[in-house]
Design a protein around this motif. Structure first.
Motif, short mmCIF file in Angstrom:
data_model
loop_
_atom_site.label_atom_id
_atom_site.label_comp_id
_atom_site.label_asym_id
_atom_site.label_seq_id
_atom_site.Cartn_x
_atom_site.Cartn_y
_atom_site.Cartn_z
N TYR A 101 -5.43 -7.14 15.68
CA TYR A 101 -5.47 -5.71 15.37
C TYR A 101 -4.09 -5.07 15.52
O TYR A 101 -3.69 -4.22 14.71
CB TYR A 101 -6.47 -5.00 16.27
N ALA A 102 -3.35 -5.48 16.54
CA ALA A 102 -2.00 -4.93 16.74
C ALA A 102 -1.08 -5.33 15.59
O ALA A 102 -0.28 -4.50 15.10
CB ALA A 102 -1.43 -5.42 18.07
N ALA A 103 -1.19 -6.58 15.14
CA ALA A 103 -0.37 -7.04 14.02
C ALA A 103 -0.71 -6.27 12.75
O ALA A 103 0.18 -5.87 11.99
CB ALA A 103 -0.57 -8.54 13.81
N ALA A 104 -2.00 -6.06 12.50
CA ALA A 104 -2.43 -5.32 11.31
C ALA A 104 -1.88 -3.91 11.31
O ALA A 104 -1.40 -3.40 10.28
CB ALA A 104 -3.95 -5.31 11.23
N VAL A 116 -0.44 -7.98 0.08
CA VAL A 116 -1.63 -8.77 0.38
C VAL A 116 -1.47 -9.30 1.80
O VAL A 116 -0.53 -10.04 2.10
CB VAL A 116 -1.81 -9.93 -0.62
N ILE A 117 -2.39 -8.88 2.67
CA ILE A 117 -2.34 -9.28 4.09
C ILE A 117 -3.33 -10.42 4.29
O ILE A 117 -4.52 -10.26 4.04
CB ILE A 117 -2.68 -8.09 4.99
N ILE A 118 -2.82 -11.55 4.73
CA ILE A 118 -3.61 -12.79 4.78
C ILE A 118 -3.80 -13.20 6.23
O ILE A 118 -2.82 -13.45 6.95
CB ILE A 118 -2.90 -13.92 4.01
N ASN A 119 -5.04 -13.26 6.65
CA ASN A 119 -5.33 -13.65 8.03
C ASN A 119 -5.43 -15.17 8.12
O ASN A 119 -6.36 -15.78 7.60
CB ASN A 119 -6.63 -13.01 8.50
N LYS A 120 -4.44 -15.79 8.80
CA LYS A 120 -4.41 -17.24 9.00
C LYS A 120 -5.04 -17.61 10.33
O LYS A 120 -5.43 -18.77 10.54
CB LYS A 120 -2.95 -17.72 8.95
N GLU A 130 -12.72 -5.29 9.80
CA GLU A 130 -12.09 -4.47 10.83
C GLU A 130 -10.61 -4.28 10.54
O GLU A 130 -10.07 -3.17 10.71
CB GLU A 130 -12.28 -5.13 12.20
N VAL A 131 -9.94 -5.34 10.13
CA VAL A 131 -8.53 -5.25 9.79
C VAL A 131 -8.32 -4.30 8.62
O VAL A 131 -7.37 -3.49 8.61
CB VAL A 131 -7.96 -6.64 9.47
N VAL A 135 -5.86 -0.94 8.71
CA VAL A 135 -4.77 -0.70 7.77
C VAL A 135 -5.00 0.59 6.99
O VAL A 135 -4.08 1.41 6.81
CB VAL A 135 -4.60 -1.89 6.81
N LYS A 136 -6.23 0.80 6.57
CA LYS A 136 -6.56 1.99 5.78
C LYS A 136 -6.35 3.26 6.59
O LYS A 136 -5.81 4.26 6.09
CB LYS A 136 -8.01 1.89 5.30
N SER A 137 -6.77 3.25 7.84
CA SER A 137 -6.64 4.46 8.67
C SER A 137 -5.19 4.70 9.09
O SER A 137 -4.76 5.84 9.28
CB SER A 137 -7.52 4.34 9.92
N THR A 138 -4.41 3.60 9.21
CA THR A 138 -3.00 3.74 9.60
C THR A 138 -2.14 4.22 8.43
O THR A 138 -1.26 5.06 8.61
CB THR A 138 -2.45 2.40 10.11
N ARG A 139 -2.42 3.68 7.23
CA ARG A 139 -1.63 4.04 6.05
C ARG A 139 -2.55 4.29 4.86
O ARG A 139 -2.74 3.40 4.01
CB ARG A 139 -0.66 2.90 5.72
N PRO A 140 -3.13 5.47 4.76
CA PRO A 140 -4.04 5.77 3.64
C PRO A 140 -3.38 5.62 2.28
O PRO A 140 -4.06 5.40 1.27
CB PRO A 140 -4.44 7.22 3.91
N ASP A 141 -2.05 5.72 2.23
CA ASP A 141 -1.33 5.65 0.96
C ASP A 141 -0.99 4.24 0.51
O ASP A 141 -0.57 4.02 -0.62
CB ASP A 141 -0.02 6.44 1.07
#
Length: 440
Positions: A101-104, A116-120, A130-131, A135-141
Motif C-alpha cells: 500500500y505504501a508503494a502504491a 501500468v502498475i504491476i504487482n509482482k 485495494e491498490v 492510487v485513485k484516491s491519491t491521484r484522481p487525475d
C-alpha cells in the motif's frame, strides 16, 4: 520499454535484472540507500548463482540502473512493478500488505504520465482492488491500470526460472494493460513460453494455489516417510514409484525435515486466513501448515534418538542452515526449529553452511559457527545433514570417523546409502527408511 521496479529484495532484483537482460530499460528503486550504493558498485546483497554477473553486464550496457529516487525512476516509464515484501503478520498470520500500500501511494504521488502498475509481490485475492482505490484516491487525475503478475521463482534457480519460465501469469482488467504486458513479455512470447492472461483476482489466487499445492506434496511425502520407517518400506522407492505417474510427477517428492523459505510458510498461512475470512475454510491447507510445523520440531527428537535420547552436554554438528542449497536465505529454515529443539534438550550446537552463516547469526543464539564441515564435526557426538548442499554429497567419511567422538550421522536429506556407512562403522539414520536397516 522503460520500466521501474520498486523494491530490490529477492523478487525485485531478479526481475529487474532479467527484464534488463531481455532488452528493457530498467530502473530499480529502494529506500535502503546502503543497498543501492552497493548495487551501483555491482555488489549484490543476496546469494543467487549468476546474479552478480548479470548485474554488472546490464549496468555496463546502460540498461540497468539503481536509485533511491522514485520520481526519477518513474520519468518516462510506461510500467512500474511493485516487488516489496508481504511477510506474515505475527498477530494473525495474514499477509502484511503495508509495504504494498505504501508503494502504491508513493507511485501515485510521483507518477508524471499514464502508467501500468504491476504487482509482482505475492498478495491475497482482492489486493489489486485495494491498490486501485489507493492510487485513485491519491491521484484522481492519473490514468493508470493495476495488473497482477505473480512470480514463480525458486531460490537458487531464479534466473533460469525467469528467463525460461514454465508459465507467465498475467491478471488484467483492460485491453491497454494487456497490450503493455504483451510488449514487456514479447521476448518470451517469441520463444513460445506460455503466457496466460486471466482476470486480476484469478492471477492473485493462482500463486497461492500453486505454492500450497507444492507444499501439500512435501507434507504428504513426509507423512508417508514416517510410515515407511515403521513398516519396513523405503521412501526413495515409494517416491520414485508414485512420481513416475505423470498425473503426480516426480518433483517435490523428496522427504526431508519439512519445508521452509520465503514463500511456502507464509503463502500457505495467508491462503488459510483468506479462506477463513470468506467462510470457505481450506481444511487440507490448514493441516499442511500444522504437519510442517510439527515435522521440523520432530527432527530434533529423531537426532536425540540416535544419541540414545541423551544429548545434554553433547556436541551436535549441524551441516547446512539455509532452507535449501544455493541460497543464503534463512527464512523459516528447518534448521532453526531443529537447533532450538536440541538446545532445549541441553545440546551444544556447532554449525556450518557454505553461504548462510552471516544471516544465521542474526537468528540463532548460542551456536558456534565453523568455517568448514570438517571443523564443525571435530569431536562431535553426532553430525546432522540438514541442507543438501553439493559439498555435503561427497564427505570424506574415513577422516570424519577419526575426528568424531562418536560416528553418528543423521542424514535428513537422504544423501547417502546407509549400508556402506554401516560397514565403515557409522550409526546412520536418514528419513523414511527403517532404523534397523541402516544402523550398526
Amino acid at each position: 520499454m522503460k520500466i521501474a521496479v520498486i523494491g530490490v529484495g529477492y523478487v525485485g532484483l531478479v526481475s529487474g535484472v532479467c527484464l534488463a537482460e531481455v532488452g528493457h530499460d530498467v530502473t530499480c528503486v529502494d529506500l535502503d540507500a546502503q543497498k543501492i550504493d552497493k548495487l551501483n558498485q555491482n555488489i549484490v546483497p543476496i546469494f543467487e548463482p549468476g546474479l552478480s554477473e548479470m548485474v554488472a553486464t546490464n549496468r555496463e550496457t546502460g540498461r540497468l540502473h539503481f536509485t533511491t529516487d522514485l520520481e526519477d525512476a518513474l520519468k518516462g516509464a510506461e510500467a512500474a512493478f511493485i516487488a516489496v515484501g508481504t511477510p506474515s503478520r505475527e498477530r494473525d498470520g495474514h499477509a502484511d500488505l503495508s509495504y504494498i500500500y505504501a508503494a502504491a501511494k508513493s507511485i501515485a504521488e510521483k507518477a508524471a504520465k499514464p502508467l501500468v502498475i504491476i504487482n509482482k509481490s505475492t498478495v491475497p485475492v482482492g489486493t489489486g482492488d485495494e491498490v486501485e482505490e489507493i492510487v485513485k484516491s491519491t491521484r484522481p487525475d492519473l490514468q493508470f491500470d493495476i495488473v497482477s503478475n505473480p512470480e514463480f521463482l525458486r531460490e537458487g534457480a531464479a534466473i533460469k526460472d525467469f528467463m525460461a519460465p514454465d508459465r507467465i501469469v498475467v491478471g488484467v482488467e483492460s485491453e491497454h494493460a494487456q497490450k503493455v504486458l504483451a510488449e514487456i513479455y514479447a521476448p518470451f512470447a517469441q520463444k513460445n513460453y506460455p503466457i496466460l492472461y486471466v482476470n486480476r483476482r484469478t492471477s492473485e489466487l493462482t500463486k497461492y494455489a500453486a505454492n500450497s499445492f507444492l507444499a501439500l506434496k512435501l507434507a504428504y511425502i513426509n507423512e508417508v516417510a514416517e510410515l515407511c520407517e515403521v513398516v519396513g518400506a523405503d521412501i526413495k522407492g515409494v517416491s520414485k514409484g508414485i512420481g513416475l505417474d505423470p498425473r503426480i510427477g516426480e518433483k517435490f517428492l523428496n522427504a526431508g525435515p519439512g519445508y521452509g523459505g520465503s514463500c511456502f510458510p507464509k503463502d500457505t498461512l495467508a491462503l488459510v486466513r483468506t479462506a477463513q475470512d470468506h467462510e470457505r475454510p481450506l481444511r487440507l491447507i490448514e493441516m499442511i501448515v500444522s504437519i510442517n510445523e510439527y515435522r521440523k520440531r520432530a527432527m530434533s527428537r529423531k537426532i536425540a534418538q540416535m544419541c540414545e535420547n541423551e544429548v545434554k552436554g553433547k556436541k551436535i554438528a549441524i551441516l547446512g542452515l539455509t532452507f535449501k542449497p544455493n541460497t543464503d536465505d534463512m527464512r523459516e529454515a528447518p534448521s532453526i526449529s531443529i537447533i532450538q529443539g536440541l538446545q532445549d534438550m541441553g545440546a551444544e550446537i556447532y554449525a556450518y553452511d557454505p553461504e548462510g552463516m552471516e544471516n544465521a547469526k542474526h537468528i540463532l543464539k548460542d551456536v558456534t559457527f565453523c568455517d568448514s564441515a570438517l571443523a564443525c564435526i571435530d569431536q562431535a557426538d553426532a553430525m546432522v545433514i540438514v541442507t543438501e548442499w553439493d559439498e555435503f554429497r561427497d564427505l570424506p567419511f574415513a577422516e570424519i570417523k577419526k575426528k568424531m567422538r562418536k560416528p553418528v550421522l543423521v542424514d535428513l536429506r537422504n544423501l547417502y546409502d546407509g549400508q556402506p556407512l554401516k560397514a565403515e562403522g557409522f550409526d546412520y539414520q536418514c528419513v523414511g527408511r527403517p532404523l534397523e536397516t541402516v544402523m550398526s
